[in-house]
Design an enzyme around this catalytic site. Structure first.
Site, PDB file in Angstrom:
ATOM      1  N   LYS A   1      21.620   9.840 -12.164  1.00 37.33           N
ATOM      2  CA  LYS A   1      21.444   8.378 -12.189  1.00 37.33           C
ATOM      3  C   LYS A   1      20.787   7.921 -13.491  1.00 37.33           C
ATOM      4  O   LYS A   1      21.250   6.994 -14.129  1.00 37.33           O
ATOM      5  CB  LYS A   1      20.565   7.900 -11.020  1.00 37.33           C
ATOM      6  CG  LYS A   1      21.144   8.133  -9.647  1.00 37.33           C
ATOM      7  CD  LYS A   1      20.300   7.455  -8.576  1.00 37.33           C
ATOM      8  CE  LYS A   1      18.880   7.982  -8.476  1.00 37.33           C
ATOM      9  NZ  LYS A   1      18.746   9.358  -7.987  1.00 37.33           N
TER      10      LYS A   1
ATOM     11  N   ARG B   1      15.298   2.368  -2.481  1.00 28.72           N
ATOM     12  CA  ARG B   1      15.307   3.751  -2.007  1.00 28.72           C
ATOM     13  C   ARG B   1      15.310   3.805  -0.474  1.00 28.72           C
ATOM     14  O   ARG B   1      15.448   4.869   0.109  1.00 28.72           O
ATOM     15  CB  ARG B   1      14.049   4.360  -2.542  1.00 28.72           C
ATOM     16  CG  ARG B   1      13.886   5.767  -3.021  1.00 28.72           C
ATOM     17  CD  ARG B   1      14.826   6.359  -3.954  1.00 28.72           C
ATOM     18  NE  ARG B   1      14.363   7.616  -4.460  1.00 28.72           N
ATOM     19  CZ  ARG B   1      14.028   7.824  -5.734  1.00 28.72           C
ATOM     20  NH1 ARG B   1      14.096   6.871  -6.619  1.00 28.72           N
ATOM     21  NH2 ARG B   1      13.666   9.035  -6.106  1.00 28.72           N
TER      22      ARG B   1
ATOM     23  N   ARG C   1      16.735  20.905 -15.433  1.00 32.68           N
ATOM     24  CA  ARG C   1      16.344  19.591 -15.945  1.00 32.68           C
ATOM     25  C   ARG C   1      15.030  19.647 -16.733  1.00 32.68           C
ATOM     26  O   ARG C   1      14.067  20.275 -16.313  1.00 32.68           O
ATOM     27  CB  ARG C   1      16.202  18.597 -14.788  1.00 32.68           C
ATOM     28  CG  ARG C   1      15.664  17.257 -15.263  1.00 32.68           C
ATOM     29  CD  ARG C   1      16.124  16.135 -14.433  1.00 32.68           C
ATOM     30  NE  ARG C   1      15.388  16.000 -13.192  1.00 32.68           N
ATOM     31  CZ  ARG C   1      15.575  14.979 -12.360  1.00 32.68           C
ATOM     32  NH1 ARG C   1      16.483  14.056 -12.637  1.00 32.68           N
ATOM     33  NH2 ARG C   1      14.895  14.904 -11.243  1.00 32.68           N
TER      34      ARG C   1
ATOM     35  N   ARG D   1       9.554  18.383 -14.662  1.00 32.46           N
ATOM     36  CA  ARG D   1       8.843  17.447 -13.778  1.00 32.46           C
ATOM     37  C   ARG D   1       8.162  18.197 -12.643  1.00 32.46           C
ATOM     38  O   ARG D   1       8.727  19.131 -12.086  1.00 32.46           O
ATOM     39  CB  ARG D   1       9.856  16.443 -13.192  1.00 32.46           C
ATOM     40  CG  ARG D   1       9.948  15.195 -14.031  1.00 32.46           C
ATOM     41  CD  ARG D   1      11.052  14.319 -13.579  1.00 32.46           C
ATOM     42  NE  ARG D   1      11.032  14.021 -12.132  1.00 32.46           N
ATOM     43  CZ  ARG D   1      11.838  13.138 -11.588  1.00 32.46           C
ATOM     44  NH1 ARG D   1      12.713  12.473 -12.328  1.00 32.46           N
ATOM     45  NH2 ARG D   1      11.791  12.909 -10.293  1.00 32.46           N
TER      46      ARG D   1
ATOM     47  N   ARG E   1      12.913  16.400  -1.298  1.00 35.95           N
ATOM     48  CA  ARG E   1      13.420  15.115  -1.800  1.00 35.95           C
ATOM     49  C   ARG E   1      14.855  14.877  -1.328  1.00 35.95           C
ATOM     50  O   ARG E   1      15.241  13.742  -1.045  1.00 35.95           O
ATOM     51  CB  ARG E   1      13.340  15.086  -3.329  1.00 35.95           C
ATOM     52  CG  ARG E   1      11.894  14.991  -3.821  1.00 35.95           C
ATOM     53  CD  ARG E   1      11.779  15.293  -5.298  1.00 35.95           C
ATOM     54  NE  ARG E   1      12.463  14.305  -6.109  1.00 35.95           N
ATOM     55  CZ  ARG E   1      12.885  14.544  -7.348  1.00 35.95           C
ATOM     56  NH1 ARG E   1      12.708  15.729  -7.905  1.00 35.95           N
ATOM     57  NH2 ARG E   1      13.484  13.599  -8.024  1.00 35.95           N
TER      58      ARG E   1
END
Ligand code: AMP
Length: 212
Positions: A13, A88, A123, A156, A167
């Site tokens: 995203k 969300r 990531r 992260r 998540r």
């Protein structure tokens, strides 16, 4: 153009929002980035958000929407924006609608949990400007250095495998129902997110040609 980016964590995203932001000349509002910056700067909203974020849980609706309202009131967001990471929950979608936020399209990037879990290990993000990289699909030009601002990239805190699984569970339970919310309003654009970053951007731009 006013857009919402939907999709599980790690779907791309943020990466796609950054590309669309350049192509469409509209700013991106990323709640995750705003909250991470608030934590780094020790702001009250960051203190309120930190424990939820570290646990892979959603920050309470009123905290997030307070931040979103403040940002959307700024001049730079007057003529358009891309919302990345909000809404969300169904409640957030309903509140945004009540606040008069009228969007042109909600873009849903579709991808399986398996691919997400694999992608998240690769990531790296910039703690300063929020740019996101993938060591596999979209590596920085210089190893571990942000292309945009030269800062050293980091993993992260919430990209650890067990937090990613948490998540994803939160996404399926709380965020996925939003897809139907925008479908019912004729605003949904669904795009397959399993191909390369460039391919996905092309598909998105094509789908958006018919909007507005
Ligand atoms: P993201 O960078 O969009 O993956 O967001 C990282 C984390 O920030 C999420 O796992 C949540 O803890 C929190 N967060 C970001 N946006 C929202 C939102 N709209 N509602 C609740 N929590 C959020």
């Amino acid at each position: 153009m006013k857009l919402i980016m939907l999709g599980p964590p790690g779907a791309g995203k943020g990466t796609q929002a950054a590309k669309l932001s350049v192509s469409l000349s509209v700013p991106t509002l990323s709640t995750g980035h705003i909250l991470r910056t608030a934590i780094k700067e020790g702001l009250p909203v960051g203190l309120q958000a930190k424990e939820f974020m570290d646990a892979g849980k959603l920050v309470p609706d009123d905290v997030v929407l307070g931040v979103v309202k403040d940002f959307l009131a700024k001049d730079e967001f007057r003529d358009g924006y891309i919302l990345d990471g909000v809404p969300r929950t169904l409640a957030q979608a309903e509140i945004l609608e009540k606040l008069g936020v009228q969007i042109d399209a909600a873009v849903s990037i579709e991808i399986s949990d398996e691919i997400i879990e694999h992608r998240m290990q690769a990531r790296r993000v910039c703690p300063k400007c929020g740019a996101s990289f993938s060591l596999e699909a979209n590596p920085p030009k210089v190893e571990n250095i942000c292309d945009e601002c030269g800062e050293t990239l980091v993993i992260r805190d919430d990209d650890k495998p067990e937090t990613v699984r948490q998540r994803l569970a939160v996404y399926h339970a709380e965020t996925e129902p939003i897809i139907d919310f925008y479908k019912q309003r004729g605003k949904l654009i669904a795009v397959d997110g399993t191909s390369s970053v460039e391919e996905t951007t092309k598909k998105l731009m094509k789908a958006l040609e018919n909007v507005k």
